[in-house]
Design a protein around this motif. Structure first.
Motif, PDB file in Angstrom:
ATOM      1  N   MET A 160      44.474-109.647  -2.859  1.00  0.00           N
ATOM      2  CA  MET A 160      43.820-109.641  -4.176  1.00  0.00           C
ATOM      3  C   MET A 160      44.015-108.269  -4.814  1.00  0.00           C
ATOM      4  O   MET A 160      43.713-107.255  -4.197  1.00  0.00           O
ATOM      5  CB  MET A 160      42.334-109.966  -4.020  1.00  0.00           C
ATOM      6  CG  MET A 160      42.119-111.290  -3.303  1.00  0.00           C
ATOM      7  SD  MET A 160      40.403-111.588  -2.893  1.00  0.00           S
ATOM      8  CE  MET A 160      39.852-112.377  -4.382  1.00  0.00           C
ATOM      9  N   ALA A 182      44.235-113.249  -7.636  1.00  0.00           N
ATOM     10  CA  ALA A 182      42.830-113.618  -7.464  1.00  0.00           C
ATOM     11  C   ALA A 182      42.579-114.470  -6.229  1.00  0.00           C
ATOM     12  O   ALA A 182      41.461-114.920  -6.020  1.00  0.00           O
ATOM     13  CB  ALA A 182      42.335-114.360  -8.704  1.00  0.00           C
ATOM     14  N   PHE A 183      43.595-114.675  -5.417  1.00  0.00           N
ATOM     15  CA  PHE A 183      43.401-115.535  -4.260  1.00  0.00           C
ATOM     16  C   PHE A 183      43.353-114.706  -2.985  1.00  0.00           C
ATOM     17  O   PHE A 183      44.234-113.891  -2.745  1.00  0.00           O
ATOM     18  CB  PHE A 183      44.539-116.559  -4.173  1.00  0.00           C
ATOM     19  CG  PHE A 183      44.608-117.440  -5.381  1.00  0.00           C
ATOM     20  CD1 PHE A 183      43.672-118.428  -5.586  1.00  0.00           C
ATOM     21  CD2 PHE A 183      45.603-117.250  -6.332  1.00  0.00           C
ATOM     22  CE1 PHE A 183      43.734-119.220  -6.714  1.00  0.00           C
ATOM     23  CE2 PHE A 183      45.673-118.037  -7.449  1.00  0.00           C
ATOM     24  CZ  PHE A 183      44.729-119.030  -7.655  1.00  0.00           C
ATOM     25  N   PRO A 184      42.332-114.909  -2.160  1.00  0.00           N
ATOM     26  CA  PRO A 184      42.268-114.150  -0.906  1.00  0.00           C
ATOM     27  C   PRO A 184      43.366-114.602   0.053  1.00  0.00           C
ATOM     28  O   PRO A 184      43.930-115.691  -0.100  1.00  0.00           O
ATOM     29  CB  PRO A 184      40.875-114.494  -0.352  1.00  0.00           C
ATOM     30  CG  PRO A 184      40.515-115.794  -0.982  1.00  0.00           C
ATOM     31  CD  PRO A 184      41.194-115.828  -2.314  1.00  0.00           C
ATOM     32  N   GLN A 193      37.319-113.284   3.405  1.00  0.00           N
ATOM     33  CA  GLN A 193      37.645-113.927   2.133  1.00  0.00           C
ATOM     34  C   GLN A 193      36.455-113.898   1.186  1.00  0.00           C
ATOM     35  O   GLN A 193      36.598-113.625  -0.009  1.00  0.00           O
ATOM     36  CB  GLN A 193      38.076-115.380   2.377  1.00  0.00           C
ATOM     37  CG  GLN A 193      39.428-115.516   3.058  1.00  0.00           C
ATOM     38  CD  GLN A 193      39.945-116.959   2.994  1.00  0.00           C
ATOM     39  OE1 GLN A 193      39.540-117.737   2.142  1.00  0.00           O
ATOM     40  NE2 GLN A 193      40.861-117.300   3.883  1.00  0.00           N
ATOM     41  N   GLN A 194      35.279-114.160   1.769  1.00  0.00           N
ATOM     42  CA  GLN A 194      34.070-114.205   0.944  1.00  0.00           C
ATOM     43  C   GLN A 194      33.774-112.821   0.365  1.00  0.00           C
ATOM     44  O   GLN A 194      33.452-112.677  -0.820  1.00  0.00           O
ATOM     45  CB  GLN A 194      32.905-114.687   1.802  1.00  0.00           C
ATOM     46  CG  GLN A 194      31.702-115.125   1.003  1.00  0.00           C
ATOM     47  CD  GLN A 194      30.628-115.731   1.905  1.00  0.00           C
ATOM     48  OE1 GLN A 194      30.773-115.768   3.122  1.00  0.00           O
ATOM     49  NE2 GLN A 194      29.556-116.191   1.301  1.00  0.00           N
ATOM     50  N   SER A 197      36.357-111.867  -2.305  1.00  0.00           N
ATOM     51  CA  SER A 197      36.134-112.614  -3.552  1.00  0.00           C
ATOM     52  C   SER A 197      34.918-112.065  -4.294  1.00  0.00           C
ATOM     53  O   SER A 197      34.918-111.936  -5.525  1.00  0.00           O
ATOM     54  CB  SER A 197      35.938-114.099  -3.247  1.00  0.00           C
ATOM     55  OG  SER A 197      37.085-114.619  -2.632  1.00  0.00           O
ATOM     56  N   ARG A 201      34.824-110.222  -8.025  1.00  0.00           N
ATOM     57  CA  ARG A 201      33.965-110.616  -9.143  1.00  0.00           C
ATOM     58  C   ARG A 201      33.214-109.417  -9.709  1.00  0.00           C
ATOM     59  O   ARG A 201      32.949-109.345 -10.906  1.00  0.00           O
ATOM     60  CB  ARG A 201      32.975-111.689  -8.681  1.00  0.00           C
ATOM     61  CG  ARG A 201      33.578-113.069  -8.572  1.00  0.00           C
ATOM     62  CD  ARG A 201      32.503-114.148  -8.480  1.00  0.00           C
ATOM     63  NE  ARG A 201      31.708-114.020  -7.272  1.00  0.00           N
ATOM     64  CZ  ARG A 201      32.046-114.557  -6.093  1.00  0.00           C
ATOM     65  NH1 ARG A 201      33.168-115.250  -5.988  1.00  0.00           N
ATOM     66  NH2 ARG A 201      31.282-114.417  -5.039  1.00  0.00           N
TER      67      ARG A 201
END
Lengths: 246, 189
Positions: A160, A182-184, A193-194, A197, A201
């Motif tokens: 990302m 924008a993709f882990p 990943q969480q 992300s 944001r």
């Protein structure tokens, strides 16, 4: 037939030569010269070693002057209070404080020169509620890199990122042509990943548009004028400051 | 953390080019002014090759990244293995390839930028069909055609850039011309 083959090949060769000549004529590029490039680099690639050497030299010179001034004052038949030593101290203090702000820049590359060609490690983001800590625990430190031509890339994790260009003015940095990954990473753990992300944001509204910038003591702060949100990057990978969580 | 730039073996951005990294390189003989004098005559050819190989990227970016690379690696240049121009063009070719790869990767990843199609050909260009045919060539053949016919390098310098022998360049060009003839319909074979 071999002769026909050679003739056709020669014709193709001639056609390519003619096309190449036309293309070279149409694209008589001047562009940036090596001189131009080096001139930009001179302003931006003064490494930490040369910076340290210059600082040491200036400190040594100041000490010598101060000692000399002190000796001269002590040996004077009728010494009087002097302000010169105070002036020197003040200068020394200011020279040791590496501070640059958006308000002090006047040329496009002065901003870039302050941040270019080094890794800046994210140490704080307004609104982050622990994602950065989670990432750092698994060895991921989001970075920001700026190049001398004004391009930049900011990573959140391995997959990302943001990239684009930094347009500078006297007081601010403006990100243009922003592209976001924008993709882990698919192979990353769910926790990673969480966290990535979530941090993306948080960063997203900060690392966009026009920002004010400040560098002090190796810490780069990016902020928006119309909000209290800031991103803080450090030159030191291991640095960690209390993240603003407003 | 695995730096994505390093992981890919290329710079995601020229910011990743660590100019301070050459400090320990005692073989770096050229100073800045000498480097500018040395690289200066090749910059036009570098621009041309960047334009040919990465028409959708900013050629100045490609050239600047190549010059940054060249500056860092200047101690590795061996005059016995080719001219400065050939060495610099080889770096441009690498950077252009990296730029194309980055662009395709980003276009797959981004969600806030519309896909940008390949730069359209200029249909008023008398060589429009030829350009389209060149784009359809395999990468090595395309590189040879760009270097030899459009940048204007002789075969031996083209070979240096492509890191192969002049004979290989000649046969690659021959194959490319044959393929172009077929693309253009000028060959009935």
């Amino acid at each position: 037939m071999m002769t026909d083959e050679h003739a056709a090949d020669a014709a193709m060769d001639a056609q390519l030569r003619a096309a190449g000549q036309r293309w070279r004529t149409a694209h008589d590029v001047g562009g940036v010269s090596a001189d131009d490039w080096l001139r930009l680099q001179r302003r931006s690639d003064r490494g930490p070693r040369s910076h340290r050497a210059a600082t040491l030299l200036s400190v040594a010179a100041v000490v010598l002057v101060a000692v000399g001034a002190g000796a001269w004052l002590a040996l004077r038949p009728n010494p009087v209070p002097s302000t010169s030593a105070g002036a020197i101290d003040a200068n020394t203090t200011s020279s040791r404080t590496h501070t640059a702000t958006g308000t002090s820049t006047a040329t496009p590359f002065s901003v870039v020169a302050a941040v270019v060609d080094r890794d800046w490690y994210l140490v704080g983001a307004t609104g982050d509620s622990g994602s950065l800590d989670v990432l750092r625990r698994v060895g991921i430190v989001p970075t920001l890199k700026v190049r001398s031509t004004g391009g930049f890339v900011a990573t959140v994790d391995d997959c990302m990122f943001y990239r684009g260009r930094l347009r500078t003015s006297d007081t601010s940095l403006t990100i243009t042509s922003r592209v976001r990954g924008a993709f882990p990473c698919p192979s990353a753990s769910p926790e990673k990943q969480q966290a990535a992300s979530a941090l993306l944001r948080v960063i997203d509204p900060l690392l966009t548009g026009t920002m004010h910038w400040n560098i002090s003591h190796g810490v780069l702060t990016l902020s928006h004028s119309n909000s209290r949100q800031v991103l803080t990057y450090s030159e030191r990978r291991s640095a960690r400051t209390a993240a603003p969580t407003t | 953390m695995t730096d994505p730039d390093r992981r890919q073996g290329v710079d995601v951005d020229a910011g990743a080019v660590d100019l301070a990294a050459d400090g320990a390189d005692g073989a770096a003989r050229l100073g800045r002014d000498e480097f500018a004098d040395w690289a200066g005559p090749s910059v036009s050819a570098m621009h041309r090759l960047a334009l040919r190989l990465a028409p959708d990227a900013d050629p100045q970016d490609v050239v600047q990244e190549a010059l940054a690379r060249a500056w860092v690696k200047r101690g590795q240049y061996d005059p016995g293995r080719g001219t400065a121009t050939a060495w610099l063009l080889a770096i441009v070719a690498d950077q252009a390839r990296a730029a194309r790869r980055r662009r395709s990767r980003w276009l797959r990843l981004v969600d806030d930028a519309a896909p940008v199609p390949e730069r359209a050909l200029d249909h008023s260009d008398p060589d429009c069909d030829l350009e389209r045919a060149i784009r359809a060539l395999p990468e090595r053949q395309r590189l040879a055609v760009h270097l030899h016919y459009f940048v204007g390098l002789p075969v031996d310098e083209t070979a240096t850039v492509m890191r192969c022998s002049p004979g290989t360049v000649k046969s690659t060009l021959f194959d490319a011309r044959g393929r172009l003839r077929r693309f253009l319909g000028g060959d009935d074979d």
